[in-house]
Motif scaffolding. Structure first.
Motif, PDB file in Angstrom:
ATOM      1  N   PRO A   1     -17.966  -6.108  35.156  1.00  0.00           N
ATOM      2  CA  PRO A   1     -17.340  -5.760  33.870  1.00  0.00           C
ATOM      3  C   PRO A   1     -16.570  -6.893  33.214  1.00  0.00           C
ATOM      4  O   PRO A   1     -16.458  -6.942  31.992  1.00  0.00           O
ATOM      5  N   GLY A   2     -16.013  -7.810  34.009  1.00  0.00           N
ATOM      6  CA  GLY A   2     -15.237  -8.886  33.397  1.00  0.00           C
ATOM      7  C   GLY A   2     -13.995  -8.347  32.707  1.00  0.00           C
ATOM      8  O   GLY A   2     -13.349  -7.419  33.186  1.00  0.00           O
ATOM      9  N   ASP A   3     -13.684  -8.924  31.558  1.00  0.00           N
ATOM     10  CA  ASP A   3     -12.477  -8.549  30.812  1.00  0.00           C
ATOM     11  C   ASP A   3     -12.823  -7.664  29.621  1.00  0.00           C
ATOM     12  O   ASP A   3     -12.184  -7.727  28.578  1.00  0.00           O
ATOM     13  N   CYS A   4     -13.838  -6.828  29.773  1.00  0.00           N
ATOM     14  CA  CYS A   4     -14.341  -6.099  28.607  1.00  0.00           C
ATOM     15  C   CYS A   4     -13.368  -5.050  28.093  1.00  0.00           C
ATOM     16  O   CYS A   4     -13.501  -4.593  26.952  1.00  0.00           O
ATOM     17  N   GLN A   5     -12.379  -4.644  28.856  1.00  0.00           N
ATOM     18  CA  GLN A   5     -11.410  -3.683  28.336  1.00  0.00           C
ATOM     19  C   GLN A   5     -10.563  -4.278  27.217  1.00  0.00           C
ATOM     20  O   GLN A   5      -9.921  -3.546  26.472  1.00  0.00           O
ATOM     21  N   ASN A   6     -10.580  -5.597  27.092  1.00  0.00           N
ATOM     22  CA  ASN A   6      -9.825  -6.254  26.030  1.00  0.00           C
ATOM     23  C   ASN A   6     -10.718  -6.820  24.927  1.00  0.00           C
ATOM     24  O   ASN A   6     -10.255  -7.594  24.100  1.00  0.00           O
ATOM     25  N   THR A   7     -11.981  -6.434  24.913  1.00  0.00           N
ATOM     26  CA  THR A   7     -12.911  -6.992  23.925  1.00  0.00           C
ATOM     27  C   THR A   7     -12.747  -6.344  22.557  1.00  0.00           C
ATOM     28  O   THR A   7     -12.611  -7.029  21.541  1.00  0.00           O
ATOM     29  N   VAL A   8     -12.768  -5.020  22.505  1.00  0.00           N
ATOM     30  CA  VAL A   8     -12.771  -4.298  21.231  1.00  0.00           C
ATOM     31  C   VAL A   8     -11.334  -4.111  20.751  1.00  0.00           C
ATOM     32  O   VAL A   8     -10.454  -3.687  21.506  1.00  0.00           O
ATOM     33  N   ASP A   9     -11.097  -4.419  19.491  1.00  0.00           N
ATOM     34  CA  ASP A   9      -9.786  -4.239  18.885  1.00  0.00           C
ATOM     35  C   ASP A   9      -9.663  -2.922  18.135  1.00  0.00           C
ATOM     36  O   ASP A   9      -8.572  -2.341  18.072  1.00  0.00           O
ATOM     37  N   LEU A  10     -10.767  -2.443  17.549  1.00  0.00           N
ATOM     38  CA  LEU A  10     -10.711  -1.251  16.710  1.00  0.00           C
ATOM     39  C   LEU A  10     -12.047  -0.528  16.748  1.00  0.00           C
ATOM     40  O   LEU A  10     -13.107  -1.158  16.674  1.00  0.00           O
ATOM     41  N   VAL A  11     -11.997   0.802  16.877  1.00  0.00           N
ATOM     42  CA  VAL A  11     -13.170   1.663  16.743  1.00  0.00           C
ATOM     43  C   VAL A  11     -12.917   2.602  15.569  1.00  0.00           C
ATOM     44  O   VAL A  11     -11.884   3.290  15.520  1.00  0.00           O
ATOM     45  N   VAL A  12     -13.838   2.629  14.617  1.00  0.00           N
ATOM     46  CA  VAL A  12     -13.746   3.528  13.463  1.00  0.00           C
ATOM     47  C   VAL A  12     -14.916   4.505  13.539  1.00  0.00           C
ATOM     48  O   VAL A  12     -16.077   4.100  13.456  1.00  0.00           O
ATOM     49  N   GLY A  13     -14.613   5.789  13.707  1.00  0.00           N
ATOM     50  CA  GLY A  13     -15.640   6.820  13.728  1.00  0.00           C
ATOM     51  C   GLY A  13     -15.617   7.603  12.430  1.00  0.00           C
ATOM     52  O   GLY A  13     -14.577   8.127  12.024  1.00  0.00           O
ATOM     53  N   LEU A  14     -16.751   7.689  11.771  1.00  0.00           N
ATOM     54  CA  LEU A  14     -16.880   8.402  10.505  1.00  0.00           C
ATOM     55  C   LEU A  14     -17.613   9.710  10.759  1.00  0.00           C
ATOM     56  O   LEU A  14     -18.787   9.707  11.124  1.00  0.00           O
ATOM     57  N   GLN A  15     -16.912  10.849  10.614  1.00  0.00           N
ATOM     58  CA  GLN A  15     -17.484  12.177  10.853  1.00  0.00           C
ATOM     59  C   GLN A  15     -18.151  12.202  12.238  1.00  0.00           C
ATOM     60  O   GLN A  15     -19.322  12.517  12.377  1.00  0.00           O
ATOM     61  N   SER A  16     -17.377  11.882  13.241  1.00  0.00           N
ATOM     62  CA  SER A  16     -17.892  11.644  14.588  1.00  0.00           C
ATOM     63  C   SER A  16     -18.505  12.903  15.198  1.00  0.00           C
ATOM     64  O   SER A  16     -17.912  13.982  15.159  1.00  0.00           O
ATOM     65  N   ALA A  17     -19.664  12.736  15.795  1.00  0.00           N
ATOM     66  CA  ALA A  17     -20.390  13.851  16.401  1.00  0.00           C
ATOM     67  C   ALA A  17     -20.286  13.783  17.917  1.00  0.00           C
ATOM     68  O   ALA A  17     -21.253  13.502  18.617  1.00  0.00           O
ATOM     69  N   PHE A  18     -19.083  14.000  18.431  1.00  0.00           N
ATOM     70  CA  PHE A  18     -18.895  14.228  19.861  1.00  0.00           C
ATOM     71  C   PHE A  18     -17.695  15.149  20.030  1.00  0.00           C
ATOM     72  O   PHE A  18     -16.835  15.248  19.164  1.00  0.00           O
ATOM     73  N   GLY A  19     -17.647  15.849  21.152  1.00  0.00           N
ATOM     74  CA  GLY A  19     -16.630  16.857  21.356  1.00  0.00           C
ATOM     75  C   GLY A  19     -15.302  16.281  21.808  1.00  0.00           C
ATOM     76  O   GLY A  19     -15.244  15.248  22.465  1.00  0.00           O
ATOM     77  N   ARG A  20     -14.237  16.975  21.486  1.00  0.00           N
ATOM     78  CA  ARG A  20     -12.908  16.537  21.892  1.00  0.00           C
ATOM     79  C   ARG A  20     -12.729  16.638  23.403  1.00  0.00           C
ATOM     80  O   ARG A  20     -11.853  16.017  23.992  1.00  0.00           O
ATOM     81  N   SER A  21     -13.601  17.453  24.060  1.00  0.00           N
ATOM     82  CA  SER A  21     -13.514  17.586  25.510  1.00  0.00           C
ATOM     83  C   SER A  21     -13.791  16.271  26.216  1.00  0.00           C
ATOM     84  O   SER A  21     -13.522  16.143  27.409  1.00  0.00           O
ATOM     85  N   ARG A  22     -14.297  15.308  25.507  1.00  0.00           N
ATOM     86  CA  ARG A  22     -14.550  14.005  26.117  1.00  0.00           C
ATOM     87  C   ARG A  22     -13.240  13.299  26.479  1.00  0.00           C
ATOM     88  O   ARG A  22     -13.227  12.451  27.365  1.00  0.00           O
ATOM     89  N   PHE A  23     -12.167  13.638  25.799  1.00  0.00           N
ATOM     90  CA  PHE A  23     -10.898  12.969  26.054  1.00  0.00           C
ATOM     91  C   PHE A  23     -10.062  13.663  27.121  1.00  0.00           C
ATOM     92  O   PHE A  23      -9.311  13.027  27.849  1.00  0.00           O
ATOM     93  N   ARG A  24     -10.190  14.978  27.204  1.00  0.00           N
ATOM     94  CA  ARG A  24      -9.295  15.694  28.117  1.00  0.00           C
ATOM     95  C   ARG A  24      -9.833  17.097  28.358  1.00  0.00           C
ATOM     96  O   ARG A  24     -10.426  17.710  27.467  1.00  0.00           O
ATOM     97  N   HIS A  25      -9.599  17.624  29.563  1.00  0.00           N
ATOM     98  CA  HIS A  25      -9.957  19.011  29.873  1.00  0.00           C
ATOM     99  C   HIS A  25      -9.196  19.973  28.959  1.00  0.00           C
ATOM    100  O   HIS A  25      -8.060  19.716  28.569  1.00  0.00           O
ATOM    101  N   GLY A  26      -9.840  21.095  28.635  1.00  0.00           N
ATOM    102  CA  GLY A  26      -9.164  22.157  27.902  1.00  0.00           C
ATOM    103  C   GLY A  26      -9.111  21.962  26.408  1.00  0.00           C
ATOM    104  O   GLY A  26      -8.499  22.765  25.707  1.00  0.00           O
ATOM    105  N   LEU A  27      -9.761  20.908  25.873  1.00  0.00           N
ATOM    106  CA  LEU A  27      -9.729  20.684  24.424  1.00  0.00           C
ATOM    107  C   LEU A  27     -10.868  21.388  23.703  1.00  0.00           C
ATOM    108  O   LEU A  27     -10.989  21.278  22.491  1.00  0.00           O
ATOM    109  N   SER A  28     -11.719  22.084  24.434  1.00  0.00           N
ATOM    110  CA  SER A  28     -12.760  22.912  23.833  1.00  0.00           C
ATOM    111  C   SER A  28     -12.700  24.284  24.476  1.00  0.00           C
ATOM    112  O   SER A  28     -12.326  24.405  25.652  1.00  0.00           O
ATOM    113  N   PRO A  29     -13.059  25.338  23.753  1.00  0.00           N
ATOM    114  CA  PRO A  29     -13.035  26.682  24.332  1.00  0.00           C
ATOM    115  C   PRO A  29     -13.939  26.769  25.554  1.00  0.00           C
ATOM    116  O   PRO A  29     -15.005  26.157  25.606  1.00  0.00           O
TER     117      PRO A  29
END
Length: 592
Positions: free
Chosen positions: A412-440
């Motif tokens: 992996p190298g130092d890839c956690q410091n590669t991206v400075d900004l992510v812009v999602g426009l009308q993003s098509a993924f569920g909030r459950s991707r970030f944390r348990h319990g964020l979707s029914p």
């Protein structure tokens, strides 16, 4: 003087103009039909020959009528197909004695083993393209057997071939963290077990041409799998024996080993040249579009989205002369049909589950290699270079998946410091991707089939707070596509993120009229300008209510306002986010 064939000579007639009013009804149409029939009947010239590209598509398994053209539209305009030696004609007689094509000489598929590979410098593109300097990467799909990939389809997570499947995708096999369908390893293995897998088919650079007094943008092909006759030869020979080609000699391996290497070398040369000129590049932008978007449409969308961002920067005095971005657009096979019939509409609808999985595969493989390998190495050499990822709909799913996929890489190298900004426009993924319990619970257990489960890949493997990147996702109550499919770009996905227990994860930039449909919506400038008031050091996921300007139906796109993002306002918002979270540094302070 050109001689007119006898069958096309007009009949002899008397002088004077015919009086069609005296002819019985329908006679002019009958005459027209006879004339057209005569034209078709007396056609005696040789039939046109298929392009070299058509035969290469057959070898690679990508010859699917309008799909092939839409997934590599750029390559239709390359300058090499018409100067290749013609393949021998098929003159074998049929049992009746006639040639198999009724008298015409049919072109047979060439023996690619007898053709030398085309060199990148030989291939140019004049047709579709960017309005500004940058790069376009094209990803397509074919059968895993054609690519020499083991496994598939639909193997269990515990299958003994898991290690080979991940290894051939240039990924390591991480330890399982919880089991079941939420397990990130199992989730990804199901994506990589697809019967058809993605491969990099072409890389095209667009640069300013100075060959004459007319300044223009021209395309130069850096990598083209359809011109790699050595690869096509390998696949041809393997098919003749009924065996898949060796993985390390196939198109999947070549895309990463040669295709991305050509891109990386070109990026290094661009950055060095700009630095030596005293006008170094400040940013690299990576854009990915969403569902049901072919390559030609993606290029159109890239030109609109990035063009409006450049417009916003051009009139902003704070941008200075040191905002000099370089663009990379990634296209992918995001649909099953481009037709317009009711059946095509049905096919596209059914493809939803497959294409959201494809977006995950794209993010974990080719977008991952691009961002977390190529751009990571580039950024280590140019430490002040900023990297921004922008995606629409499933494109936002792909770029966010790429952000969180660097731990899957073997090194992996130092890839956690590669991206400075992510812009999602009308993003098509569920909030459950970030944390348990964020979707029914019912949504996760019933409505989403386990083979298409969202899972929680962003939390279990990435520890998102350790990432340098700021994530900002635009949503709108008028976006029925993401609201209906329970994705984070729509209104129904936002409410649970406001709960007190989630304030450590989510930050909101709200529309003042939210929750009151009777209140007038604020002008777009008000919501956009409020980005300037946010704290630059806050790394929580930012959810932006864009109902003030993402509110109009877009023809032929569906989902109401889901695609109302190719606008001046979206460009202005993206520019404000770049200034806030990925500001460019003055050239004098730039390292190396």
């Amino acid at each position: 003087m050109t001689q007119i064939p006898a069958c096309l000579h007009p009949p002899t007639r008397r002088a004077g103009r015919p009086n069609f009013t005296r002819l019985p009804a329908g006679v002019p149409f009958g005459l027209l039909a006879l004339l057209l029939g005569g034209l078709l009947g007396c056609a005696g010239g040789p039939v046109s020959e298929p392009k070299h590209l058509r035969f290469a598509e057959q070898v690679l398994g990508t010859a699917e009528e309008e799909l092939a053209w839409n997934f590599h539209a750029l390559l239709e305009y390359k300058n090499t197909d018409n100067d290749l030696p013609a393949a021998p004609a098929d003159t074998r007689p049929t049992p009746g004695g006639a040639a198999p094509d009724g008298g015409q000489r049919a072109r047979r598929p060439p023996d690619f083993c007898r053709l030398a590979p085309r060199q990148p410098g030989e291939i140019e593109v004049r047709g579709l393209g960017l309005h500004f300097p940058g790069y376009l990467l094209g990803v397509e799909k074919t059968s895993r057997q054609t690519l020499g990939l083991l496994g598939g389809p639909f193997g269990a997570c515990s299958d003994s071939d898991s290690e080979d499947i991940f290894r051939q995708a240039f990924l390591r096999v991480p330890l399982r963290t919880g089991g079941g369908f939420d397990d990130p390893t199992c989730l990804l293995k199901r994506r990589l077990d697809d019967r058809r897998r993605m491969f990099l088919s072409h890389v095209v650079a667009f640069r300013t041409l100075h060959a004459n007094a007319t300044t223009r943008i021209g395309g130069a092909v850096l990598y083209d799998v359809y011109a790699r006759n050595d690869l096509l030869c390998t696949i041809q020979q393997a098919a003749a024996t009924g065996q898949p080609p060796a993985w390390e000699k196939g198109a999947f391996f070549a895309g990463r080993a040669q295709g991305l290497a050509e891109l990386e070398n070109a990026l290094r040369a661009d950055l060095l040249s700009a630095q030596q000129s005293g006008k170094p590049y400040s940013h690299v932008f990576v854009y990915v579009m969403g569902w049901n978007t072919g390559e030609a449409a993606s290029i159109e969308n890239f030109n609109a989205l990035f063009g409006y961002l450049l417009d916003a920067a051009a009139v902003d005095a704070s941008a200075g002369s040191h905002f000099r971005p370089l663009f990379i657009g990634l296209t992918w096979p995001s649909t099953w049909s481009f037709g317009t019939s009711a059946w095509d509409q049905f096919v596209r609808g059914v493809s939803f589950w497959n294409k959201k999985n494809d977006a995950d595969e794209l993010g974990t493989t080719w977008a991952n290699y691009l961002v977390n390998e190529v751009l990571t190495r580039i950024k280590q050499e140019h430490e002040r270079l900023r990297v921004v990822l922008v995606g629409h709909s499933f494109g936002a799913r792909a770029v966010s998946r790429a952000l969180y996929s660097c731990p899957w890489l073997a090194t992996p190298g130092d890839c956690q410091n590669t991206v400075d900004l992510v812009v999602g426009l009308q993003s098509a993924f569920g909030r459950s991707r970030f944390r348990h319990g964020l979707s029914p619970a019912w949504q996760e257990a019933i409505a989403v089939h386990p083979m298409h489960h969202e899972g929680i890949p962003y939390t279990d493997y990435s520890q998102f707070a350790a990432y340098r990147a700021k994530q900002a996702y635009l949503w709108s109550r008028y976006d029925s596509a993401t609201s209906l499919s329970a994705m984070i770009g729509g209104n129904n996905e936002v409410e649970r993120t406001r709960a007190p227990g989630n304030q450590d994860l989510f930050q909101h930039l709200d529309d003042p009229a939210a929750g009151d449909d009777r209140s007038p919506l604020p002008p777009s400038s008000e919501v956009i300008s409020r980005v300037r008031q946010l704290a630059a050091h806050d790394r929580r996921v930012l959810l932006i209510d864009g109902a003030g300007f993402v509110r109009y139906d877009t023809p032929y796109h569906g989902g109401d306002a889901h695609s109302d993002i190719y606008t001046r306002e979206t460009g202005q918002l993206t520019w404000e986010l770049v200034k806030k979270y990925a500001p460019s540094a003055p050239p004098s302070s730039r390292a190396k």
